[in-house]
Design a protein around this motif. Structure first.
Motif, PDB file in Angstrom:
ATOM      1  N   ASP A  28       1.169  -1.778  -0.096  1.00  0.00           N
ATOM      2  CA  ASP A  28      -0.260  -0.012   0.060  1.00  0.00           C
ATOM      3  C   ASP A  28       1.139   1.390   0.109  1.00  0.00           C
ATOM      4  O   ASP A  28       1.881   1.468   0.400  1.00  0.00           O
ATOM      5  CB  ASP A  28      -1.065   0.011   1.494  1.00  0.00           C
ATOM      6  CG  ASP A  28      -1.895   1.143   1.218  1.00  0.00           C
ATOM      7  OD1 ASP A  28      -2.570   1.328  -0.048  1.00  0.00           O
ATOM      8  OD2 ASP A  28      -2.858   1.111   2.157  1.00  0.00           O
ATOM      9  N   GLY A  29       0.397   2.425  -0.853  1.00  0.00           N
ATOM     10  CA  GLY A  29       0.835   3.728  -0.426  1.00  0.00           C
ATOM     11  C   GLY A  29       1.452   4.152  -2.305  1.00  0.00           C
ATOM     12  O   GLY A  29       1.776   5.061  -1.755  1.00  0.00           O
ATOM     13  N   ARG A  44      -0.153   7.471  -2.478  1.00  0.00           N
ATOM     14  CA  ARG A  44       1.142   8.945  -2.252  1.00  0.00           C
ATOM     15  C   ARG A  44       1.986   9.125  -2.275  1.00  0.00           C
ATOM     16  O   ARG A  44       2.767  10.165  -2.314  1.00  0.00           O
ATOM     17  CB  ARG A  44       0.520   8.422  -0.672  1.00  0.00           C
ATOM     18  CG  ARG A  44      -0.753   8.284   0.042  1.00  0.00           C
ATOM     19  CD  ARG A  44      -1.038   7.901   1.435  1.00  0.00           C
ATOM     20  NE  ARG A  44      -1.565   6.204   1.021  1.00  0.00           N
ATOM     21  CZ  ARG A  44      -0.815   6.084   2.117  1.00  0.00           C
ATOM     22  NH1 ARG A  44      -1.231   5.733   2.781  1.00  0.00           N
ATOM     23  NH2 ARG A  44      -1.499   4.436   2.010  1.00  0.00           N
ATOM     24  N   ARG A  52     -11.974   2.397  -8.208  1.00  0.00           N
ATOM     25  CA  ARG A  52     -10.831   2.600  -7.773  1.00  0.00           C
ATOM     26  C   ARG A  52     -11.658   3.529  -8.699  1.00  0.00           C
ATOM     27  O   ARG A  52     -12.859   2.247 -10.641  1.00  0.00           O
ATOM     28  CB  ARG A  52      -9.681   2.490  -8.498  1.00  0.00           C
ATOM     29  CG  ARG A  52      -9.403   1.698  -7.177  1.00  0.00           C
ATOM     30  CD  ARG A  52      -8.307   2.192  -6.796  1.00  0.00           C
ATOM     31  NE  ARG A  52      -7.409   1.652  -5.079  1.00  0.00           N
ATOM     32  CZ  ARG A  52      -6.180   1.206  -5.355  1.00  0.00           C
ATOM     33  NH1 ARG A  52      -4.932   2.694  -5.674  1.00  0.00           N
ATOM     34  NH2 ARG A  52      -5.957   1.496  -3.957  1.00  0.00           N
TER      35      ARG A  52
HETATM   36 MG    MG Z   1      -3.821   2.730  -0.619  1.00  0.00          MG
END
Ligand code: MG
Ligand code: IPE
Length: 230
Positions: A2-3, A6, A53
């Motif tokens: 995850d990430g 970002r 998404r």
């Molecule tokens: Mg995420």
């Protein structure tokens, strides 16, 4: 893993760039696991919920599968990696399915490290499909035991994970391996997935080594799966 989004946003780059870098982080991590003698690595690449998404991000991720398989599988095969895909394949496109089939076929004789890629996977989906297949095989209520159901889970070929790592700072499991992580050690890091690599992996392993595992008992032996129904 995850990430990615970002990580890209921080660099004023599109999320897709973060996903691309995420593939590099995965390849790096697989190699690091091979070097460290890890037998099984399972990664959450696309969840049953990721379809929610925006369409362009979903199609970008699907295209990335094709690119990643074409670019990296041969090399990973040479390193002794076996690739297996777990998840509901019925909903992914013919192209993506063919790409995964190719990755599995090209690496099927390898055994150094089994890389399971959870794709269109959900922990709840896994438990439900296991029950459905068990019933279809003729198992009745009394036959549905922990041991019996385990044989129908998508990861029936792998031991339960010792260590569960989530990057990106969120403190939740998000429908990953629900059945299999009953006694896994959980490790959460703020590191965004594209930055993950050898140093982060070693930090996670070091934290794992400091944990005292008792599996609900007083010693470190994992309990045997129940073979008796309730
Ligand atoms: Mg995420
Ligand atoms: C994880 O990164 C990658 C996939 C789920 C494919 P994210 O896309 O969730 O990145 P963040 O959480 O938005 O930073």
């Amino acid at each position: 893993m995850d990430g990615n989004g970002r990580w890209a946003n921080k660099r004023f780059m599109p999320r897709a760039f973060g996903h691309e870098q995420g593939v590099d982080a995965l390849v790096r991590t697989v190699k690091a696991c091979v070097v460290r003698g890890i037998d099984y690595l399972t990664v959450f690449a696309f969840s049953s919920e990721n379809w929610r998404r925006p369409a362009d991000e979903v199609s970008g991720l699907m295209s990335l599968v094709l690119v990643a398989v074409a670019r990296h599988v041969e090399r990973l095969a040479q390193e002794g990696v076996r690739i297996r895909i777990v998840g509901d394949r019925s909903a992914v496109s013919e192209k993506v399915r063919a790409s995964w089939d190719k990755a599995e076929a090209a690496t099927q004789h390898n055994s150094k490290l089994v890389l399971s890629v959870a794709f269109n996977y959900g922990g709840r989906w896994d438990i439900v499909q296991a029950c459905q297949r068990a019933v279809a095989d003729g198992l009745g209520a009394a036959d549905i035991t922990e041991a019996a159901l385990s044989r129908y889970m998508a990861l029936n070929y792998a031991p339960d994970p010792d260590l569960f790592i989530r990057t990106g700072g969120e403190l939740r499991i998000s429908n990953f391996l629900l059945w299999q992580t009953a006694y896994s050690e959980l490790y959460f890091t703020d590191c965004l997935w594209p930055e993950f690599g050898e140093a982060e992996l070693d930090a996670a392993i070091a934290a794992f080594a400091r944990r005292e595992r008792r599996f609900g008992g007083v010693d470190a032996a994992p309990p045997a799966l129940a073979t008796q129904g309730a």
